[in-house]
Design a protein around this motif. Structure first.
Motif, PDB file in Angstrom:
ATOM      1  N   ASN A 297       0.828  -1.210   0.000  1.00 54.91           N
ATOM      2  CA  ASN A 297       0.000   0.000   0.000  1.00 54.91           C
ATOM      3  C   ASN A 297       0.861   1.258   0.000  1.00 54.91           C
ATOM      4  O   ASN A 297       0.499   2.278  -0.587  1.00 54.91           O
ATOM      5  CB  ASN A 297      -0.925   0.001   1.226  1.00 54.91           C
ATOM      6  CG  ASN A 297      -1.965  -1.099   1.175  1.00 54.91           C
ATOM      7  OD1 ASN A 297      -2.492  -1.401   0.119  1.00 54.91           O
ATOM      8  ND2 ASN A 297      -2.247  -1.704   2.319  1.00 54.91           N
TER       9      ASN A 297
ATOM     10  N   PHE B  79      -7.107   3.979  -3.628  1.00 54.97           N
ATOM     11  CA  PHE B  79      -7.145   2.853  -2.704  1.00 54.97           C
ATOM     12  C   PHE B  79      -8.423   2.030  -2.774  1.00 54.97           C
ATOM     13  O   PHE B  79      -8.449   0.912  -2.247  1.00 54.97           O
ATOM     14  CB  PHE B  79      -6.934   3.350  -1.268  1.00 54.97           C
ATOM     15  CG  PHE B  79      -5.552   3.851  -1.002  1.00 54.97           C
ATOM     16  CD1 PHE B  79      -4.543   2.970  -0.645  1.00 54.97           C
ATOM     17  CD2 PHE B  79      -5.254   5.193  -1.117  1.00 54.97           C
ATOM     18  CE1 PHE B  79      -3.253   3.421  -0.401  1.00 54.97           C
ATOM     19  CE2 PHE B  79      -3.974   5.665  -0.874  1.00 54.97           C
ATOM     20  CZ  PHE B  79      -2.961   4.776  -0.521  1.00 54.97           C
TER      21      PHE B  79
ATOM     22  N   THR C 124      -8.159  -1.720  -4.294  1.00 52.97           N
ATOM     23  CA  THR C 124      -7.464  -2.612  -3.368  1.00 52.97           C
ATOM     24  C   THR C 124      -8.272  -2.809  -2.093  1.00 52.97           C
ATOM     25  O   THR C 124      -8.336  -3.922  -1.548  1.00 52.97           O
ATOM     26  CB  THR C 124      -6.074  -2.039  -3.025  1.00 52.97           C
ATOM     27  OG1 THR C 124      -5.326  -1.903  -4.238  1.00 52.97           O
ATOM     28  CG2 THR C 124      -5.327  -2.941  -2.076  1.00 52.97           C
TER      29      THR C 124
ATOM     30  N   GLY D 227      -1.000   6.044   2.343  1.00 56.15           N
ATOM     31  CA  GLY D 227      -0.362   4.739   2.176  1.00 56.15           C
ATOM     32  C   GLY D 227       0.364   4.284   3.427  1.00 56.15           C
ATOM     33  O   GLY D 227       0.232   3.124   3.858  1.00 56.15           O
TER      34      GLY D 227
ATOM     35  N   LEU E  34      -6.507  -0.346   5.954  1.00 55.94           N
ATOM     36  CA  LEU E  34      -6.996   0.443   4.830  1.00 55.94           C
ATOM     37  C   LEU E  34      -8.206   1.305   5.160  1.00 55.94           C
ATOM     38  O   LEU E  34      -8.494   2.274   4.458  1.00 55.94           O
ATOM     39  CB  LEU E  34      -7.334  -0.480   3.647  1.00 55.94           C
ATOM     40  CG  LEU E  34      -6.184  -0.818   2.701  1.00 55.94           C
ATOM     41  CD1 LEU E  34      -6.589  -1.935   1.755  1.00 55.94           C
ATOM     42  CD2 LEU E  34      -5.766   0.416   1.911  1.00 55.94           C
TER      43      LEU E  34
END
Length: 423
Positions: free
Chosen positions: A47, A243, A246, A368, A376
């Motif tokens: 990430n 993001f 993912t 990240g 996340l």
């Protein structure tokens, strides 16, 4: 009449060509997000790497958008720059499919960002000059909002994911070169040569018109506010779009196909709200529209966190992904209605450039690192906060919508008041 028809015809042709151009910019820009789940294991990416890749591209956008936009205003050169920029970013996107590791990928994304940065200010300045006054807001909304949504988020996810599943992620990048070259030819063939005599003319509502107008941009309340809004709203957008694919696969446990379907719903909303927000602002005003739809956009990352099923999440994406319609207002329409035509590309480049620097470069990198440490989910809260700050800053904008100003002028007119008082 023939002259008017000719202008209207060119206005439509230019809108079509620039629609494809900026749409393909976002097709290439977002391709990395859609392909990241396929390439992460092979290239050993985390990430943190995804955030850094998004950030370096945004930094390059910021630098080139501001510098080339200002240089274009000084020289009156736009068409050749557009052609070269499209060819260059298409080549860099294709070369992304040949990388052997993180550093080479980072390099190609940086050069790609340098090529893509000037495209929005150059395109919008061309569109402003070619647009009739009653279509200015609609044209700019279609160009910036709907184009990026249709090609970048509706067509992009299923196409890139299908190519990656069928031929591998490397070939998906390489194939993207072909449409870029076609678009470069369309610009060269159909966009009129630069008319430098238009360089110093001003829009009817322009505030900044003095000889030192580039410095005066920093004294305009609307330009300063639009720049700040750009910083926080780009945080909302870049963090969310970088993001989300993912997040859906690794955090929510969705399949790549389900992820692609949800991203396409997001893209449909992008297309619709891209012009709908601009159209609404023509009627109720730029300021209230920005406040309202920024608050709606803040609900989008919350839906990604808490929607129970892919179906309900897709429906909520359609309702809440309104931010790209807001982008057209603070990145193009409000500045174009605030400054003289001679510095439009400079103003747009500055607003976009500083916004990309903070919201596109700094924010994804922080997101990240935060995602690797806290999970996340934290990036969705960061995105939500960006939209809420945009709504707050929008409260202080000076209204520029022509229809709203005309209604206000009519109410405040002494003549109108006297007529209302006479029997």
């Amino acid at each position: 009449m023939a002259h008017n028809n000719s202008n209207a015809s060119y206005e439509n042709v230019l809108l079509g060509v620039l629609f494809l151009t900026f749409g393909f910019v976002f097709f290439d820009r977002l391709a990395l997000s859609f392909l990241f789940p396929f390439m992460a294991e092979e290239l050993q990416l985390s990430n943190r790497h995804l955030g850094m890749l998004s950030s370096v591209l945004a930094l390059a956008w910021a630098v080139s958008g501001a510098l080339v936009g200002a240089w274009s205003d000084r020289t009156g050169v736009r068409k050749p720059l557009l052609v070269v920029a499209v060819i260059l970013f298409s080549l860099c996107s294709a070369l992304s499919g040949m990388v052997g590791g993180f550093l080479s990928l980072l390099l190609f994304r940086a050069v790609m960002g340098l090529a893509e940065g000037p495209i929005l200010p150059l395109s919008q300045s061309l569109m402003v000059e070619a647009s009739s006054s009653h279509r200015r807001g609609l044209n700019m909304g279609l160009l910036q909002g709907s184009a990026a949504g249709l090609l970048g988020a509706v067509i992009g996810p299923p196409v890139m994911i299908a190519l990656a599943e069928a031929f591998g992620w490397r070939h998906a990048f390489i194939i993207s070169l072909v449409p870029g070259l076609v678009i470069a030819w369309l610009i060269w063939r159909y966009v009129r040569p630069d008319d430098k005599s238009q360089k110093s003319s001003a829009l009817p509502l322009a505030e900044v018109t003095d000889k030192n107008s580039r410095l005066a941009l920093l004294k305009s309340r609307n330009i300063v506010l639009c720049t700040l809004i750009s910083c926080v709203f780009l945080t909302w957008f870049i963090v969310l779009i970088s993001f989300t694919p993912t997040f859906l696969v690794t955090q929510r446990g969705y399949s790549p196909a389900s992820m692609g379907g949800i991203m396409s719903c997001l893209g449909v909303a992008w297309v619709f709200w891209g012009f709908a927000v601009a159209a609404i602002s023509d009627r109720i005003g730029r300021r209230p529209t920005l406040v309202l739809f920024s608050l709606v956009a803040a609900c989008c990352p919350l839906a990604l966190l808490y929607a129970p099923t892919p179906t309900s999440l897709g429906a909520l994406m359609l309702l809440t992904y309104t931010g790209l319609g807001c982008f057209t207002l603070f990145m193009a329409t409000i500045p174009a209605e605030t400054v003289s035509r001679s510095v439009i590309a400079t103003a747009l480049g500055m607003i976009m450039g500083i916004g990309e620097l903070i919201g596109g470069f700094v924010s994804p990198t922080i997101a990240g690192f935060a995602a690797d440490r806290y999970g996340l989910s934290i990036v969705m809260w960061m995105s939500c906060g960006g939209a809420l700050l945009a709504a707050f800053l929008s409260l202080f904008l000076k209204e520029t919508a022509p229809a709203v100003l005309a209604r206000k002028a009519g109410r405040d007119s002494p003549t109108a008041t006297q007529l209302q008082g006479n029997p």
